[in-house]
Motif scaffolding. Sequence first.
Motif, PDB file in Angstrom:
ATOM      1  N   VAL A  16      -0.173   8.080   1.098  1.00  0.00           N
ATOM      2  CA  VAL A  16      -0.574   9.364   0.527  1.00  0.00           C
ATOM      3  C   VAL A  16      -0.441  10.421   1.620  1.00  0.00           C
ATOM      4  N   GLU A  33      -8.725   5.272   3.424  1.00  0.00           N
ATOM      5  CA  GLU A  33      -7.898   4.080   3.254  1.00  0.00           C
ATOM      6  C   GLU A  33      -8.677   2.924   2.658  1.00  0.00           C
ATOM      7  N   CYS A  73      -9.423   3.889  -1.209  1.00  0.00           N
ATOM      8  CA  CYS A  73      -8.273   4.097  -2.091  1.00  0.00           C
ATOM      9  C   CYS A  73      -7.164   3.063  -1.912  1.00  0.00           C
ATOM     10  N   GLN A  81      -3.260   7.163  -6.750  1.00  0.00           N
ATOM     11  CA  GLN A  81      -3.538   7.257  -5.314  1.00  0.00           C
ATOM     12  C   GLN A  81      -3.908   8.692  -4.916  1.00  0.00           C
ATOM     13  N   VAL A 129      -4.875   2.744   0.409  1.00  0.00           N
ATOM     14  CA  VAL A 129      -3.625   3.431   0.702  1.00  0.00           C
ATOM     15  C   VAL A 129      -3.459   3.567   2.210  1.00  0.00           C
ATOM     16  N   CYS A 132      -7.384   9.484  -6.245  1.00  0.00           N
ATOM     17  CA  CYS A 132      -8.437   8.834  -5.474  1.00  0.00           C
ATOM     18  C   CYS A 132      -8.681   9.566  -4.160  1.00  0.00           C
ATOM     19  N   LYS A 137       0.838  -1.193   0.000  1.00  0.00           N
ATOM     20  CA  LYS A 137       0.000   0.000   0.000  1.00  0.00           C
ATOM     21  C   LYS A 137       0.876   1.247   0.000  1.00  0.00           C
ATOM     22  N   LYS A 138       0.579   2.141  -0.894  1.00  0.00           N
ATOM     23  CA  LYS A 138       1.339   3.380  -0.956  1.00  0.00           C
ATOM     24  C   LYS A 138       0.811   4.376   0.073  1.00  0.00           C
TER      25      LYS A 138
END
Length: 343
Positions: free
Chosen positions: A27, A46, A49, A263, A51, A266, A24-25
């Motif tokens: 943001v 989260e 998206c 990301q 993330v 989103c 998971k990136k």
Amino acid sequence: MKPKQLLLTFSLITIFGTAYSESKKTVNAIAFFGFLDDPKITKVIENKCNVKFSHDIYYTNSEFLNTFNQRKNDYDVMIFSNLIYGSVKDQLPQVNSDLWKVSNNYYPYFKNYYQTHHYAHNVAFFTHAMVGFLYNPNVINITPDQNIFDIFKNAKNNDVILVDDSGEIGNLVTEAYKDKYKINHQTKLTYDNLKKLTQNTHVYITSDFNKVYDSPKFAFAYMWSGDALLYIKKSHKPYKFIMPTDATSVCTDLVVQMKDTPQAKCVADVLASPLLLKYFEDDTYYFSPYFKNDIKDKSYANIYNQAKDNLQYYNMIQPVYDFQDYYNSEWEKIKLKFLDNNG
């Protein structure tokens, strides 16, 4: 299933679960303090998206502008005042974004403003607050038709509080002088200009709910509607909040997609959505650009209805194109002078 097979299956689940989590990136966002504190907001972002969501905070428009100038590339999404927009819009990244489309569903007043003021496509409205007057009816009566100069005049030599934000007070000075002297340009925020407006009042510049609010000489505080309502509910004081038609401004915050990644897109989309802004309204008592009352609270409903009836008369705070020069360069000196006056 045999024990070894069970152990192997559990290990694989653990490995893939960890790998999925680590993939998971993150943001990174920045917003005014308190705006994104509700854990439900993080959860919605989260989940929708996929993330990890992280956000920094700032306390004033000036602090945000300094952060923007030094670290704007560190953020995927930014939330900041419309007042600042004029000073930074030429430095915003040009990303492939259709964030602007959410404006089609705004309440007509905000839709018209957004679509006639030529915002970049990666910019949307986040929230609105009416900047008005929390006042003590034992000291002063503020009526819906009063102008800013008269409100300070009627406070006489009692205590008034101005929010510690050069942008909001700079706009207050500009709107007051515009109304009284029929001028159509920004008035520079200087000690002399602010002193002329505040007249004989004892001025305290702070964003804290401090002991001045408890003083029998407290007349009013110039502040955001959501903060005022929450304070009244928490303190149980008999104070009132009013938004005079000639003395109230609409403070708007923007959400801006800063990175051209799925990301960031989103998260910006979610932050600008009615679903998330319902949580925000419930947590802060501010208004969304969709301007629906989903909060079951009598005091909030009263302010909402008052705002809805008078939106056309309020001043939408405009972007300032030289914020540092007009509203911020002398702010610390101004605060020190008023502090010395009270000492």
